[in-house]
Write a protein that holds these residues in place. Structure first.
Motif, PDB file in Angstrom:
ATOM      1  N   MET A  78      40.074 -85.268  47.231  1.00 39.27           N
ATOM      2  CA  MET A  78      40.953 -84.424  46.425  1.00 39.27           C
ATOM      3  C   MET A  78      42.180 -85.200  45.962  1.00 39.27           C
ATOM      4  SD  MET A  78      41.060 -81.424  45.173  1.00 39.27           S
ATOM      5  CE  MET A  78      40.050 -80.312  46.132  1.00 39.27           C
ATOM      6  N   PHE A  79      42.780 -85.973  46.882  1.00 39.10           N
ATOM      7  CA  PHE A  79      43.974 -86.743  46.521  1.00 39.10           C
ATOM      8  C   PHE A  79      43.653 -87.736  45.397  1.00 39.10           C
ATOM      9  CE2 PHE A  79      46.407 -90.723  47.200  1.00 39.10           C
ATOM     10  CZ  PHE A  79      47.633 -90.246  46.773  1.00 39.10           C
ATOM     11  N   LEU A  80      42.561 -88.463  45.548  1.00 37.17           N
ATOM     12  CA  LEU A  80      42.232 -89.475  44.541  1.00 37.17           C
ATOM     13  C   LEU A  80      41.727 -88.848  43.244  1.00 37.17           C
ATOM     14  CD1 LEU A  80      40.613 -92.187  46.829  1.00 37.17           C
ATOM     15  CD2 LEU A  80      42.876 -92.247  45.769  1.00 37.17           C
ATOM     16  N   GLU A  81      41.287 -87.585  43.301  1.00 39.33           N
ATOM     17  CA  GLU A  81      40.850 -86.911  42.077  1.00 39.33           C
ATOM     18  C   GLU A  81      42.012 -86.716  41.100  1.00 39.33           C
ATOM     19  OE1 GLU A  81      38.823 -83.456  43.447  1.00 39.33           O
ATOM     20  OE2 GLU A  81      37.024 -84.606  43.903  1.00 39.33           O
TER      21      GLU A  81
ATOM     22  N   VAL B  91      36.526 -77.092  43.514  1.00 31.20           N
ATOM     23  CA  VAL B  91      37.961 -77.336  43.681  1.00 31.20           C
ATOM     24  C   VAL B  91      38.670 -76.023  44.049  1.00 31.20           C
ATOM     25  CG1 VAL B  91      40.072 -78.135  42.558  1.00 31.20           C
ATOM     26  CG2 VAL B  91      37.923 -79.275  42.086  1.00 31.20           C
ATOM     27  N   LEU B  92      38.258 -74.921  43.397  1.00 30.75           N
ATOM     28  CA  LEU B  92      38.871 -73.626  43.705  1.00 30.75           C
ATOM     29  C   LEU B  92      38.630 -73.236  45.170  1.00 30.75           C
ATOM     30  CD1 LEU B  92      38.075 -71.594  40.463  1.00 30.75           C
ATOM     31  CD2 LEU B  92      40.333 -72.250  41.311  1.00 30.75           C
ATOM     32  N   PHE B  93      37.399 -73.456  45.653  1.00 32.03           N
ATOM     33  CA  PHE B  93      37.098 -73.140  47.052  1.00 32.03           C
ATOM     34  C   PHE B  93      37.935 -73.997  47.998  1.00 32.03           C
ATOM     35  CE2 PHE B  93      33.505 -70.615  45.817  1.00 32.03           C
ATOM     36  CZ  PHE B  93      33.371 -69.738  46.883  1.00 32.03           C
ATOM     37  N   SER B  94      38.113 -75.283  47.638  1.00 32.86           N
ATOM     38  CA  SER B  94      38.951 -76.138  48.478  1.00 32.86           C
ATOM     39  C   SER B  94      40.364 -75.593  48.524  1.00 32.86           C
ATOM     40  CB  SER B  94      39.010 -77.567  47.942  1.00 32.86           C
ATOM     41  OG  SER B  94      37.753 -78.015  47.568  1.00 32.86           O
ATOM     42  N   ILE B 112      47.448 -79.604  41.383  1.00 36.80           N
ATOM     43  CA  ILE B 112      47.629 -80.641  40.359  1.00 36.80           C
ATOM     44  C   ILE B 112      46.282 -80.958  39.696  1.00 36.80           C
ATOM     45  CG2 ILE B 112      48.265 -83.059  39.939  1.00 36.80           C
ATOM     46  CD1 ILE B 112      50.300 -82.786  42.243  1.00 36.80           C
ATOM     47  N   VAL B 113      45.239 -81.106  40.528  1.00 40.07           N
ATOM     48  CA  VAL B 113      43.906 -81.404  39.976  1.00 40.07           C
ATOM     49  C   VAL B 113      43.457 -80.277  39.037  1.00 40.07           C
ATOM     50  CG1 VAL B 113      41.463 -81.756  40.541  1.00 40.07           C
ATOM     51  CG2 VAL B 113      43.228 -82.847  41.924  1.00 40.07           C
ATOM     52  N   LEU B 114      43.663 -79.030  39.472  1.00 39.24           N
ATOM     53  CA  LEU B 114      43.274 -77.886  38.633  1.00 39.24           C
ATOM     54  C   LEU B 114      44.032 -77.883  37.309  1.00 39.24           C
ATOM     55  CD1 LEU B 114      42.908 -74.990  41.208  1.00 39.24           C
ATOM     56  CD2 LEU B 114      41.132 -75.931  39.729  1.00 39.24           C
ATOM     57  N   MET B 115      45.313 -78.262  37.380  1.00 37.40           N
ATOM     58  CA  MET B 115      46.117 -78.282  36.172  1.00 37.40           C
ATOM     59  C   MET B 115      45.574 -79.325  35.181  1.00 37.40           C
ATOM     60  SD  MET B 115      50.191 -78.852  36.050  1.00 37.40           S
ATOM     61  CE  MET B 115      49.966 -80.613  35.968  1.00 37.40           C
ATOM     62  N   ILE B 116      45.201 -80.481  35.702  1.00 32.59           N
ATOM     63  CA  ILE B 116      44.661 -81.532  34.828  1.00 32.59           C
ATOM     64  C   ILE B 116      43.368 -81.040  34.165  1.00 32.59           C
ATOM     65  CG2 ILE B 116      43.741 -83.881  34.751  1.00 32.59           C
ATOM     66  CD1 ILE B 116      45.542 -84.374  37.301  1.00 32.59           C
ATOM     67  N   ILE B 117      42.519 -80.354  34.948  1.00 33.84           N
ATOM     68  CA  ILE B 117      41.273 -79.837  34.377  1.00 33.84           C
ATOM     69  C   ILE B 117      41.587 -78.795  33.300  1.00 33.84           C
ATOM     70  CG2 ILE B 117      39.172 -78.514  34.870  1.00 33.84           C
ATOM     71  CD1 ILE B 117      39.213 -79.834  37.641  1.00 33.84           C
ATOM     72  N   PHE B 118      42.584 -77.960  33.567  1.00 29.76           N
ATOM     73  CA  PHE B 118      42.980 -76.952  32.589  1.00 29.76           C
ATOM     74  C   PHE B 118      43.414 -77.614  31.290  1.00 29.76           C
ATOM     75  CE2 PHE B 118      46.200 -74.109  30.703  1.00 29.76           C
ATOM     76  CZ  PHE B 118      45.383 -73.012  30.464  1.00 29.76           C
ATOM     77  N   ILE B 119      44.193 -78.696  31.411  1.00 32.03           N
ATOM     78  CA  ILE B 119      44.632 -79.423  30.215  1.00 32.03           C
ATOM     79  C   ILE B 119      43.420 -79.936  29.438  1.00 32.03           C
ATOM     80  CG2 ILE B 119      45.785 -81.532  29.416  1.00 32.03           C
ATOM     81  CD1 ILE B 119      47.823 -81.087  31.670  1.00 32.03           C
ATOM     82  N   SER B 120      42.421 -80.457  30.153  1.00 37.61           N
ATOM     83  CA  SER B 120      41.258 -80.986  29.432  1.00 37.61           C
ATOM     84  C   SER B 120      40.443 -79.859  28.805  1.00 37.61           C
ATOM     85  CB  SER B 120      40.404 -81.867  30.339  1.00 37.61           C
ATOM     86  OG  SER B 120      39.627 -81.095  31.194  1.00 37.61           O
ATOM     87  N   VAL B 121      40.406 -78.678  29.442  1.00 39.34           N
ATOM     88  CA  VAL B 121      39.712 -77.531  28.839  1.00 39.34           C
ATOM     89  C   VAL B 121      40.420 -77.114  27.558  1.00 39.34           C
ATOM     90  CG1 VAL B 121      39.129 -75.089  29.145  1.00 39.34           C
ATOM     91  CG2 VAL B 121      38.726 -76.688  30.993  1.00 39.34           C
ATOM     92  N   ARG B 122      41.731 -77.279  27.553  1.00 40.78           N
ATOM     93  CA  ARG B 122      42.485 -76.951  26.341  1.00 40.78           C
ATOM     94  C   ARG B 122      42.404 -78.051  25.289  1.00 40.78           C
ATOM     95  NH1 ARG B 122      46.070 -72.876  26.122  1.00 40.78           N
ATOM     96  NH2 ARG B 122      45.777 -73.388  23.937  1.00 40.78           N
ATOM     97  N   GLY B 123      41.473 -78.988  25.478  1.00 40.08           N
ATOM     98  CA  GLY B 123      41.270 -80.019  24.471  1.00 40.08           C
ATOM     99  C   GLY B 123      42.079 -81.272  24.716  1.00 40.08           C
TER     100      GLY B 123
END
Lengths: 277, 126
Positions: A78-81, B91-94, B112-123
């Motif tokens: 998770m951290f490295l992701e 990721v949500l389950f984690s 933070i990871v979820l936010m980055i994915i959200f940004i990529s979903v928004r193009g």
């Protein structure tokens, strides 16, 4: 060529790519792209899109088993992701502006590097104590082995993190899992045990590839008609490969495929350099 | 205690990944059969790649309309979408797991990871 014949050829090629990717440890995505673009003349953009989707399928499928066995380190992953997903989005955006022949040449170079790297002897090491930063971030863990539970620590967190950004960019730019670079970041730089490194790298690939795949989807790189036979073929090929690996350790086969892949990569560099891709 | 929860989480996530992959590929396969039965005898035509710029909502809306019309390609796309959803739901389950373990550091990291994915979903900011 009719759509039916085309689909069957794609399926057979993808099956072979999944099998070779699994036997060599390179991953199916990295083999399917030259196969589609060099042999079948498919536009490299569509090839990259299909490969990314197949990376998500194979890595999630194989990660499932390792996660349940408790080998994967979910915190380290998770951290490295953070690093790989940022890299993946940047890579996907770069892919939309980078000239195609440059992508082909870079792809060939990475492919050769990965093939050579897959032949390297792996040393077994376990770090006893973590560096202060790694301790703060809880980047340690344990995993089951035949000799009992092994505890391990990590170090060089910043170096590993930076390497993961590079891995993410290449993954997004070239549509590959970039497992080789991920393992280098964890095994060689952060000194995480090899088995934990490979399984955690696999675990991270799904999220990393998805981060760039959604950008690709919106840019029109992902064609359902191409993706369907490719993803199913690569996954089934990878499953067959995993079965073979349980029964035997194909040293010679690995060398043979490494040579085949290197030739494929050279062809791709040539096509890229001469502007044929 | 923490270890027990980690084990449960591992089990749930392992199953989630497995089922996610097989369900999406199953749907893509069915879509593929429909696509082939309708267009299998046509000549393959993939013109040179043209970049598009469609946002996720438009893609989803068109996909649903296509599925309503029984279009194979859109059913395949549904399978691909579910495949994308698999690692994201992991990721949500984690996140839920880290919240239950009261591991604030990793709740932040996961967000933070979820936010980055959200940004990529928004193009991807583009």
């Amino acid at each position: 060529m009719t759509v039916l014949v085309f689909t069957l050829i794609l399926f057979a090629g993808a099956y072979a790519a999944g099998l070779i990717g699994s036997l060599t440890g390179l991953g199916g995505g990295v083999v399917i792209i030259p196969l589609l673009s060099v042999f079948l003349g498919i536009d490299i953009h569509y090839a990259i899109g299909a490969a990314l989707v197949s990376v998500i399928a194979t890595s999630s499928g194989s990660a499932a088993a390792y996660v349940r066995e408790g080998i994967t380190n979910m915190r380290i992953g998770m951290f490295l992701e953070i690093a790989t997903t940022v890299g993946a989005v940047v890579g996907a955006l770069l892919a939309t502006v980078a000239p195609t022949h440059l992508i082909a040449v870079l792809f060939g170079a990475i492919l050769i590097f990965s093939a050579m790297n897959s032949l390297r002897k792996k040393d077994v090491h376990v770090l006893e104590t973590s560096s202060p930063l790694a301790t703060k971030l809880k980047l340690y863990g344990s995993y089951p082995t035949a000799q009992g539970t092994v505890h391990y620590g990590t170090k060089n967190v910043i170096g590993g993190f930076l390497m993961m950004i590079v891995a993410g960019v290449l993954s997004g730019l070239l549509g590959i899992g970039s497992g080789a670079l991920k393992v280098i970041a964890m095994d060689n730089i952060m000194r995480i045990p090899f088995k934990v490194s490979t399984t955690t790298s696999n675990f991270m690939m799904g999220v990393t590839a998805t981060a760039s795949a959604v950008v690709y989807l919106q840019r029109g790189y992902i064609q359902p008609g191409i993706c369907m036979p490719v993803v199913i073929g690569v996954l089934l090929g990878a499953l067959t490969g995993a079965r073979i690996l349980i029964r035997s350790s194909p040293g010679k086969l690995k060398l043979f495929f490494a040579i085949v892949i290197t030739l494929l990569a050279l062809q791709m560099i040539y096509n890229g350099a001469t502007g044929r891709i | 205690m923490e270890n027990v929860k980690d084990k449960d989480l591992q089990y749930i996530i392992g199953n989630l990944l497995r089922w996610g992959v097989w369900t999406s590929l199953g749907i893509a396969f069915i879509g593929g059969l429909i696509y082939l039965s309708r267009h299998g005898q046509e000549v393959v035509y993939y013109p040179k790649f043209v970049e598009t710029d469609r946002d996720m909502l438009t893609i989803l809306k068109e996909m649903l309309q296509g599925i309503g019309a029984g279009r194979g390609r859109d059913i395949i796309l549904l399978g691909i979408m579910l495949l994308f959803a698999t690692p994201i739901s992991r990721v949500l389950f984690s996140l839920v797991g880290f919240i239950l373990e009261k591991d604030r550091l990793y709740v932040c990291i996961t967000l933070i990871v979820l936010m980055i994915i959200f940004i990529s979903v928004r193009g991807g900011l583009g």
